[in-house]
Design an enzyme around this catalytic site. Structure first.
Site, PDB file in Angstrom:
ATOM      1  N   ASN A   9      44.103   7.563  16.447  1.00 27.07           N
ATOM      2  CA  ASN A   9      44.349   8.018  15.076  1.00 27.07           C
ATOM      3  C   ASN A   9      43.863   9.462  14.990  1.00 27.07           C
ATOM      4  O   ASN A   9      42.666   9.715  14.933  1.00 27.07           O
ATOM      5  CB  ASN A   9      43.573   7.116  14.101  1.00 27.07           C
ATOM      6  CG  ASN A   9      43.642   7.620  12.664  1.00 27.07           C
ATOM      7  OD1 ASN A   9      44.402   8.533  12.357  1.00 27.07           O
ATOM      8  ND2 ASN A   9      42.848   7.026  11.788  1.00 27.07           N
ATOM      9  N   TRP A  10      44.818  10.379  14.990  1.00 25.08           N
ATOM     10  CA  TRP A  10      44.437  11.800  15.015  1.00 25.08           C
ATOM     11  C   TRP A  10      43.965  12.297  13.659  1.00 25.08           C
ATOM     12  O   TRP A  10      43.515  13.440  13.536  1.00 25.08           O
ATOM     13  CB  TRP A  10      45.630  12.649  15.473  1.00 25.08           C
ATOM     14  CG  TRP A  10      45.967  12.507  16.919  1.00 25.08           C
ATOM     15  CD1 TRP A  10      45.307  11.734  17.850  1.00 25.08           C
ATOM     16  CD2 TRP A  10      47.033  13.161  17.622  1.00 25.08           C
ATOM     17  NE1 TRP A  10      45.906  11.871  19.080  1.00 25.08           N
ATOM     18  CE2 TRP A  10      46.967  12.733  18.976  1.00 25.08           C
ATOM     19  CE3 TRP A  10      48.025  14.048  17.252  1.00 25.08           C
ATOM     20  CZ2 TRP A  10      47.875  13.179  19.932  1.00 25.08           C
ATOM     21  CZ3 TRP A  10      48.924  14.497  18.203  1.00 25.08           C
ATOM     22  CH2 TRP A  10      48.839  14.064  19.539  1.00 25.08           C
ATOM     23  N   LYS A  11      44.124  11.499  12.619  1.00 20.57           N
ATOM     24  CA  LYS A  11      43.747  11.932  11.262  1.00 20.57           C
ATOM     25  C   LYS A  11      44.404  13.294  10.966  1.00 20.57           C
ATOM     26  O   LYS A  11      45.529  13.515  11.390  1.00 20.57           O
ATOM     27  CB  LYS A  11      42.213  11.947  11.116  1.00 20.57           C
ATOM     28  CG  LYS A  11      41.621  10.583  11.541  1.00 20.57           C
ATOM     29  CD  LYS A  11      40.198  10.377  11.185  1.00 20.57           C
ATOM     30  CE  LYS A  11      39.759   8.985  11.659  1.00 20.57           C
ATOM     31  NZ  LYS A  11      38.385   8.680  11.316  1.00 20.57           N
ATOM     32  N   HIS A  94      43.156   2.289   5.872  1.00 23.01           N
ATOM     33  CA  HIS A  94      42.015   2.932   6.541  1.00 23.01           C
ATOM     34  C   HIS A  94      40.932   3.223   5.497  1.00 23.01           C
ATOM     35  O   HIS A  94      41.243   3.569   4.359  1.00 23.01           O
ATOM     36  CB  HIS A  94      42.471   4.223   7.224  1.00 23.01           C
ATOM     37  CG  HIS A  94      41.439   4.777   8.146  1.00 23.01           C
ATOM     38  ND1 HIS A  94      40.345   5.474   7.691  1.00 23.01           N
ATOM     39  CD2 HIS A  94      41.317   4.712   9.492  1.00 23.01           C
ATOM     40  CE1 HIS A  94      39.588   5.822   8.720  1.00 23.01           C
ATOM     41  NE2 HIS A  94      40.158   5.375   9.831  1.00 23.01           N
ATOM     42  N   GLU A  96      39.158   5.707   5.011  1.00 19.80           N
ATOM     43  CA  GLU A  96      39.253   7.045   4.402  1.00 19.80           C
ATOM     44  C   GLU A  96      40.291   7.062   3.283  1.00 19.80           C
ATOM     45  O   GLU A  96      40.145   7.782   2.299  1.00 19.80           O
ATOM     46  CB  GLU A  96      39.573   8.094   5.489  1.00 19.80           C
ATOM     47  CG  GLU A  96      38.354   8.345   6.364  1.00 19.80           C
ATOM     48  CD  GLU A  96      38.661   8.775   7.783  1.00 19.80           C
ATOM     49  OE1 GLU A  96      39.806   9.149   8.084  1.00 19.80           O
ATOM     50  OE2 GLU A  96      37.725   8.724   8.613  1.00 19.80           O
ATOM     51  N   GLU A 166      36.826  -1.736  11.374  1.00 15.50           N
ATOM     52  CA  GLU A 166      36.205  -0.419  11.476  1.00 15.50           C
ATOM     53  C   GLU A 166      35.054  -0.324  10.483  1.00 15.50           C
ATOM     54  O   GLU A 166      35.276  -0.013   9.301  1.00 15.50           O
ATOM     55  CB  GLU A 166      37.225   0.686  11.142  1.00 15.50           C
ATOM     56  CG  GLU A 166      38.379   0.774  12.101  1.00 15.50           C
ATOM     57  CD  GLU A 166      38.963   2.190  12.158  1.00 15.50           C
ATOM     58  OE1 GLU A 166      39.287   2.610  13.253  1.00 15.50           O
ATOM     59  OE2 GLU A 166      39.054   2.859  11.114  1.00 15.50           O
ATOM     60  N   GLY A 172      33.192   8.224  12.945  1.00 16.42           N
ATOM     61  CA  GLY A 172      32.902   9.649  13.065  1.00 16.42           C
ATOM     62  C   GLY A 172      31.415   9.972  13.071  1.00 16.42           C
ATOM     63  O   GLY A 172      31.033  11.128  12.915  1.00 16.42           O
ATOM     64  N   SER A 212      33.584   5.339  16.448  1.00 14.45           N
ATOM     65  CA  SER A 212      32.871   6.023  17.535  1.00 14.45           C
ATOM     66  C   SER A 212      33.098   5.384  18.909  1.00 14.45           C
ATOM     67  O   SER A 212      32.169   5.293  19.716  1.00 14.45           O
ATOM     68  CB  SER A 212      31.376   6.128  17.209  1.00 14.45           C
ATOM     69  OG  SER A 212      31.200   6.891  16.024  1.00 14.45           O
ATOM     70  N   GLY A 233      39.359   7.485  16.837  1.00 16.28           N
ATOM     71  CA  GLY A 233      39.535   8.715  16.070  1.00 16.28           C
ATOM     72  C   GLY A 233      39.222   9.932  16.922  1.00 16.28           C
ATOM     73  O   GLY A 233      40.042  10.373  17.733  1.00 16.28           O
ATOM     74  N   GLY A 234      38.000  10.452  16.794  1.00 11.20           N
ATOM     75  CA  GLY A 234      37.596  11.692  17.465  1.00 11.20           C
ATOM     76  C   GLY A 234      37.930  11.741  18.949  1.00 11.20           C
ATOM     77  O   GLY A 234      38.445  12.753  19.442  1.00 11.20           O
TER      78      GLY A 234
HETATM   79  O1  G3P Z   1      40.774   5.062  12.766  1.00  7.74           O
HETATM   80  C1  G3P Z   1      39.867   5.500  13.711  1.00  7.74           C
HETATM   81  C2  G3P Z   1      38.548   5.742  13.166  1.00  7.74           C
HETATM   82  O2  G3P Z   1      38.365   5.800  11.838  1.00  7.74           O
HETATM   83  C3  G3P Z   1      37.396   5.883  14.059  1.00  7.74           C
HETATM   84  O3  G3P Z   1      37.089   7.232  14.115  1.00  7.74           O
HETATM   85  O4  G3P Z   1      36.133   9.229  15.122  1.00  7.74           O
HETATM   86  O5  G3P Z   1      34.736   7.191  14.819  1.00  7.74           O
HETATM   87  O6  G3P Z   1      36.509   7.204  16.539  1.00  7.74           O
HETATM   88  P1  G3P Z   1      36.039   7.741  15.206  1.00  7.74           P
END
Ligand code: G3P
Length: 249
Positions: A9-11, A94, A96, A166, A172, A212, A233-234
């Site tokens: 998920n590149w956001k 999601h 967010e 999640e 993040g 994460s 994500g990241g």
């Molecule tokens: O949808 C993926 C997500 O919200 C996780 O983000 O950066 O913690 O891998 P991250």
């Protein structure tokens, strides 16, 4: 045996050129892969990424959509438009979207139904905040978000779904849920689905973990019996990290 899914998920990251280059590089390096790999770029890069992915095993996904086919909804994207761009998956609900854009359980449910009606595969996100976890409410929150998102679906529809657990506090932050904690919640979600939709649907549904995920922790998370993949994500923004996670399957 459920095929694992690794979804990136590149956001709100990457221009069209950056997206194209990333996917080309990823494809060159990704020779043998047991997981289904899904790339979810921002809307503006969907068509460009679809062009690069044509004929490949990697699938394209979107990060959100509206539930209506078309209409006066300024700034929104419909399921028909996602199909038109070559999307197979769509991330829905999601945290967010819930947190910053006020998306409700009812809207997530409408979106899930619309996605299924158009042959898109929803990746339905659920998860508790830190305060909710500390208050012992993880199962209550995750259970009610899951039940609401799936309300009105048939067992056959549920069987084909993807759910992503999640925890909001892990997104993040670099603070990953331990594999035991993530497994416990994923197992709880599967048990809940078994009660509501029967054993067959619960055994088929794919339940991912997100929050994460990195190459260093992917293998232990993915080894858990109820963790059927990762929503990343990241670490999905750097080809080497994303490849490392895919290779952990
Ligand atoms: O949808 C993926 C997500 O919200 C996780 O983000 O950066 O913690 O891998 P991250």
């Amino acid at each position: 045996m459920r095929q694992k899914i690794i979804a990136g998920n590149w956001k709100m990251h990457k221009t069209t050129d950056e997206a194209r280059q990333f996917v080309q590089a990823l494809q060159e390096k990704l020779t043998d892969c047991r997981a289904a790999v899904v790339i979810c770029p921002p809307f503006t890069a969907l068509a460009a990424v679809a062009e690069v992915l044509a004929g490949s095993k990697l699938a394209l996904g979107a990060q959100n959509m509206h539930w209506a086919d078309q209409g006066a909804y300024t700034g929104e994207i419909s399921p028909l438009m996602l199909q038109d761009c070559g999307c197979r998956y769509v991330i829905l609900g999601h945290s967010e979207r819930r947190q910053y854009f006020g998306e409700t359980d009812g809207q997530v449910n409408q979106k899930v139904k619309a996605a299924l009606a158009h042959g898109l595969l929803p990746v339905v996100c659920v998860g508790e905040t830190l305060a909710q976890r500390q208050g012992g409410l993880t199962e209550t929150v995750v259970g009610s978000q899951t039940a609401a998102a799936l309300a009105g679906l048939t067992p056959e529809q549920v069987a084909g779904l993807v759910i992503a657990y999640e925890p909001v506090w892990a997104i993040g932050t670099g603070q990953t849920a331990s594999e035991q904690d993530a497994q416990q919640v994923n197992q709880y979600i599967r048990a809940l689905l078994a009660e509501q939709y029967g054993q067959a649907a619960a055994a088929a549904v794919r339940i991912l973990y997100g929050g994460s995920v990195k190459p260093a922790n992917a293998a232990s998370l993915l080894a858990q019996p109820d963790i059927d993949g990762a929503l990343v994500g990241g670490a999905s923004l750097k080809a080497a990290d994303f490849l490392g996670i895919i290779q952990a399957v």
